[in-house]
Enzyme design. Structure first.
Site, PDB file in Angstrom:
ATOM      1  CG  HIS A   1      61.197 111.415 -15.373  1.00 29.14           C
ATOM      2  ND1 HIS A   1      62.398 110.772 -15.552  1.00 29.14           N
ATOM      3  CD2 HIS A   1      60.443 110.602 -14.599  1.00 29.14           C
ATOM      4  CE1 HIS A   1      62.361 109.613 -14.920  1.00 29.14           C
ATOM      5  NE2 HIS A   1      61.199 109.486 -14.332  1.00 29.14           N
TER       6      HIS A   1
ATOM      7  CG  HIS B   1      66.115 110.762 -11.614  1.00 26.19           C
ATOM      8  ND1 HIS B   1      65.920 111.653 -12.640  1.00 26.19           N
ATOM      9  CD2 HIS B   1      66.042 109.523 -12.180  1.00 26.19           C
ATOM     10  CE1 HIS B   1      65.738 110.994 -13.771  1.00 26.19           C
ATOM     11  NE2 HIS B   1      65.821 109.701 -13.517  1.00 26.19           N
TER      12      HIS B   1
ATOM     13  CG  LEU C   1      60.953 108.929 -22.995  1.00 29.13           C
ATOM     14  CD1 LEU C   1      60.656 108.510 -21.558  1.00 29.13           C
ATOM     15  CD2 LEU C   1      62.171 109.858 -23.024  1.00 29.13           C
TER      16      LEU C   1
ATOM     17  CD1 TRP D   1     103.633 121.462  13.845  1.00 24.92           C
ATOM     18  CD2 TRP D   1     104.052 123.465  12.950  1.00 24.92           C
ATOM     19  NE1 TRP D   1     103.931 122.309  14.892  1.00 24.92           N
ATOM     20  CE2 TRP D   1     104.203 123.558  14.364  1.00 24.92           C
ATOM     21  CE3 TRP D   1     104.286 124.604  12.190  1.00 24.92           C
ATOM     22  CZ2 TRP D   1     104.558 124.737  15.010  1.00 24.92           C
ATOM     23  CZ3 TRP D   1     104.644 125.791  12.837  1.00 24.92           C
ATOM     24  CH2 TRP D   1     104.775 125.846  14.225  1.00 24.92           C
TER      25      TRP D   1
ATOM     26  CG  LEU E   1      63.675 118.158 -11.217  1.00 23.60           C
ATOM     27  CD1 LEU E   1      64.520 119.327 -11.696  1.00 23.60           C
ATOM     28  CD2 LEU E   1      63.788 117.994  -9.710  1.00 23.60           C
TER      29      LEU E   1
END
Length: 900
Positions: free
Chosen positions: A312, A375, A145, A726, A314
């Site tokens: 990510h 996401h 990453l 009922w 967003l």
């Protein structure tokens, strides 16, 4: 020129200056770099600093130098500028009325212009003044990453902010030894790229500067973190810098969070006056419980405002436009953004790659936890939530999101279809060293139906879909509007861009796919939108490109002038303390509340196999059936050679036999539920023909849910308008509580049928703002209602279940309440929470014309076997006391419960 004479009588004095730049406006308002300065504007009738005119302010605005009598310094370079206090005005200028601006002397205007220009220069100086030093520590600096996205994002932050007076140092950290770690880190830094408008030679220089500001640390122990903190403080002292704050970016597995958090809190927090920001990457837990535990643990070391949980998606440009687009186009969307006009919403993220190389992660999380729970659910919130009044207010944004989370209908097994690409099993066996016979049930594809029970969205399906090894890589949000137009003109003669018979849709195109870039698309036959905020432009090229059944020319289409990576956007937001694009603890737990029940229910579900890529064809197509989704292609084609020839459910027929001297119907679950629903409909029709009404008493719990759904979806001739409903028993909770049996009945049956409100009879467990208090006589009230409406208090049909301890309704072993005596309705105590219950008594149940007992699942096998052998012992086995005096008892038991 930014000065003009003010002709509006409402404004005078300081308000007479207009069109100032933001920096000048800040100075005019007395705010410089967050400090409030008290000073006023005065417009002299003679040149500034000139003596002799009675009453004319003799005033210098700024002066260089250190006199202690001057006001507080305004930070700049060289000698500090100081604002001089202004004395109260005297003379004629003090008596000028509203709207008057006295500028009789030409040189006065000239001097004022000079003063304003001086302020402009000061603003420029202040803009480049030192803002403090920021240390950014990237944990996991040598991981995938970090190499792909995070270092590039940090480099972009440096390019954006270094010229604004901030100083930086970037500390990469990992577990690798120093020499190896630095080598891996520099390999990532060598691949950094500059924006397109930066010349290659300038880019090389900027990358060199960034490299000089970067260093590597091997961080393992508290001592290592303490050494890092001491190094930061030493450099600050040597360079004479003020520390603004520290950012710790956790690009590490979640199991390492707690240990790292403890080290930061104890050994590496910045000093007083400086801020701390901690950035956390998903996954944030595996389910609701683990997410809560992790949040609680992190909460012991960091405050909520210090934590930034990254999703990510967003930060992706199209997703970030959803709320601003809705806000800009409120006038047009207010009438359209609701259940009356929206047909369905699709939120999709498809990938062509498979999970190879990430199997250890994927086997633990699967597609729902990896993509859909986070996401796609966050995107769903942006589409469905009520618009906050202020989009930049994180608290208001969170409140609106939580309101929508609470309105989401609970998810069950039938709300999802699952798939797994064929090669996955072999990859699991290889990467995890599993034996050749090992079978993984982890889904690599999922389509999920969500529904929102509020006035805006009731009945609108929200489809969330994601998967690996699919036919294309693409992500989008598609809002499809209902089309009620009937066009007389043939399709070949229509203006496709304006015809109301064409599709009407709004699409937030996240990226990739046919279009290849982020975009916002609005059908031209819907409305003309205000263009997205920021640097977006209308798409002019590729008019004949087809997207979602329309030519690109049939949309108002916009895309960003320059694409930005999501991580660069979010890192900038972290730096500027903009928390709107991050997941709070409340937000996180609300999401897990929605998804954990579904994940628990599908653990043993076998996903449909698919070959991958274009070979999937129609195999994964699915459709909505009532409140569930099912694959369109029901019979799966042969995907593996020589499949086993074991019996299939369709090979078995409904078995009729005796159980405890009463009729037994046994079948596979689907056939069993179909048979029971049909029997109830037959009983209803007979009762209505006989007496004009049908009184049905229903139990709660999980077992009857499938029955409720079957009745709602398949039995359109059911005489609901003559049926009274009922409850057999109820938990002592508010009727809106998810634990309430009535709430379950409402969600799965009542809201899907047309039954008169006066024919619905919930148990009165909530009276006088309290629950099941004997003095409120709720049980007696329900008994009176039954006696008044049900002839001889004899229900036409009572549906019961069987607990693993032998209880039925809410009548429990070793508890005399309701097992004996003539009371019709009683309060009881359950060994499980919530303990307090209200229940029909055995006496009332046994007056029914027919009693059906539904028993399903392997968990019920042992109790079903035990009950088959006991006599009439209701105090020990309450179910054994069910013996209708003049009616019929029928057992409905699936094969799992009956045969195991």
């Amino acid at each position: 020129m930014c000065l003009r004479q003010n002709s509006n009588p409402r404004f005078s004095g300081s308000e007479a200056i207009t069109h100032l730049s933001p920096r000048r406006q800040a100075l005019e308002g007395g705010i410089v770099d967050g400090r409030v300065l008290s000073f006023l504007w005065f417009f002299p009738t003679r040149p500034l600093g000139q003596k002799g005119s009675k009453g004319a302010p003799n005033q210098r605005l700024y002066q260089q130098g250190p006199p202690s009598s001057l006001g507080p310094p305004v930070s700049g370079r060289g000698q500090p500028y100081r604002l001089l206090p202004l004395p109260p005005p005297r003379g004629p200028s003090a008596r000028l009325g509203p709207g008057s601006l006295a500028l009789p002397h030409p040189q006065g205007l000239k001097m004022l212009r000079i003063a304003i220009c001086a302020i402009s220069i000061l603003g420029s100086v202040l803009a480049h003044a030192p803002q403090g030093h920021v240390s950014i520590i990237l944990l996991g600096a040598t991981g995938d990453l970090a190499k792909k996205y995070l270092w590039q994002g940090l480099f972009q932050l440096y390019l954006d902010e270094a010229s604004n007076g901030h100083s930086f140092r970037f500390h990469g950290a990992a577990l690798n030894p120093p020499e190896q770690g630095w080598q891996l880190m520099t390999q990532a830094l060598d691949k950094l790229s500059c924006p397109l408008d930066v010349l290659p030679e300038s880019c090389a220089e900027l990358k060199g500067q960034f490299l000089k500001l970067s260093q590597y640390w091997q961080l393992q122990t508290a001592e290592d973190y303490s050494t890092l903190s001491q190094d930061i403080e030493t450099r600050l002292q040597q360079e004479g810098l003020r520390e603004a704050g520290r950012i710790f970016y956790f690009s590490v597995p979640a199991f390492a969070y707690a240990g790292i958090a403890q080290h930061i809190n104890s050994s590496c927090r910045p000093g007083p006056g400086a801020w701390l920001r901690v950035v956390l990457e998903k996954p944030f837990g595996h389910d609701r419980r683990s997410a809560q535990e992790l949040s609680k643990e992190l909460g012991t070391f960091f405050r909520e405002e210090e934590m930034y949980r990254v999703d990510h998606y967003l930060g992706k440009q199209a997703v970030a436009q959803i709320l601003p687009f809705r806000d800009q186009n409120r006038n047009a969307l207010d009438r359209l953004w609701n259940r009356h006009h929206v047909d369905r919403v699709e939120i999709v993220m498809k990938e062509t790659v498979d999970a190879e190389g990430r199997i250890s992660f994927y086997e633990e999380y699967g597609v729902i936890r990896d993509v859909i729970q986070n996401h796609l659910t966050e995107i769903l919130m942006y589409v469905a939530m009520e618009l906050p009044r202020n989009l930049s207010n994180p608290e208001e944004l969170l409140r609106c999101k939580l309101q929508t989370f609470r309105a989401l209908r609970s998810l069950e097994k039938g709300n999802a279809v699952l798939g797994q690409y064929q090669a996955y099993q072999g990859q699991v066996q290889k990467e995890l060293q599993k034996p050749s016979g090992y079978m993984s049930l982890t889904p690599t594809f999922a389509g999920v139906l969500l529904q929102i029970d509020n006035l805006r969205w009731e009945g609108v399906p929200f489809i969330l879909m994601s998967g690996k090894a699919l036919d294309e890589r693409v992500g989008y949000v598609r809002i499809i509007f209902k089309n009620r137009a009937y066009c007389a003109q043939s399709e070949s003669h229509r203006d496709s861009g304006k015809s109301q018979c064409q599709p009407r849709q709004i699409i937030f195109y996240i990226g990739h796919g046919t279009l290849g870039s982020p975009a916002v698309l609005v059908s031209r036959n819907l409305f003309k939108p205000s263009p997205p905020l920021g640097s977006w432009q209308e798409i002019q090229e590729m008019p004949e490109l087809h997207l979602f059944g329309q030519r690109l020319a049939d949309y108002y289409a916009y895309r960003p002038r320059q694409e930005r990576d999501a991580y660069s956007v979010l890192i900038s937001h972290i730096f500027h303390q903009q928390k709107n694009s991050f997941i709070t603890t409340e937000n996180l737990l609300a999401s897990w509340d929605v998804w954990t029940p579904l994940l628990d229910s599908i653990t043993q579900e076998v996903p449909r196999l698919y070959p991958g890529g274009n070979g999937n064809e129609h195999l994964l197509d699915f459709e909505q059936e009532g409140n569930q989704v099912v694959f369109v292609q029901r019979e799966v084609e042969q995907l593996v050679s020589n499949p086993g020839s074991g019996p299939m459910p369709s090979d078995f027929r409904v078995l009729k036999a005796k159980y405890r001297q009463s009729p037994l119907v046994s079948a596979w679950p689907e056939e069993l539920i179909a048979r029971l629903a049909s029997d109830i409909e037959v009983a209803a029709e007979r009762a209505v023909r006989r007496s004009g009404e049908f009184h049905l008493a229903l139990s709660g719990g999980a077992s009857p849910v499938a029955l409720f759904q079957r009745l709602a979806k398949w039995h359109y001739n059911f005489p609901w308008d003559h049926t009274h409903l009922w409850l057999v028993d109820e938990r002592c909770v508010p009727l809106t509580d998810p634990e309430s049996n009535f709430q379950g009945l409402h969600v799965h049956l009542l809201q899907h049928i047309r039954v008169p409100y006066c024919n619905i009879h919930p148990m009165p467990v909530h009276l006088h703002r309290r629950l099941c208090v004997e003095e409120d006589q709720g049980a007696e009230l329900y008994a009176k209602e039954i006696s008044a409406l049900v002839t001889n208090s004899s229900f036409d049909l009572v549906l019961l279940g069987l607990g693993t301890d032998g209880h039925t309704a809410s009548l429990f072993p070793h508890s005399p309440s309701g097992l004996e005596g003539e009371k019709l309705v009683v309060l009881t105590e359950s060994p499980a929470k919530p303990h307090q219950r209200m229940s029909l008594s055995l006496s009332l149940i046994n007056r029914a014309k027919k009693v059906a007992v539904l028993v399903m699942g392997k968990r019920k096998k042992d109790i079903a076997l035990q009950v088959s052998r006991v006599g009439h012992e209701p105090k020990k086995w309450p179910i054994s006391g069910v013996l209708p005096t003049s009616g019929q008892l029928v057992w409905y038991m699936d094969y799992d419960a009956f045969l195991g």
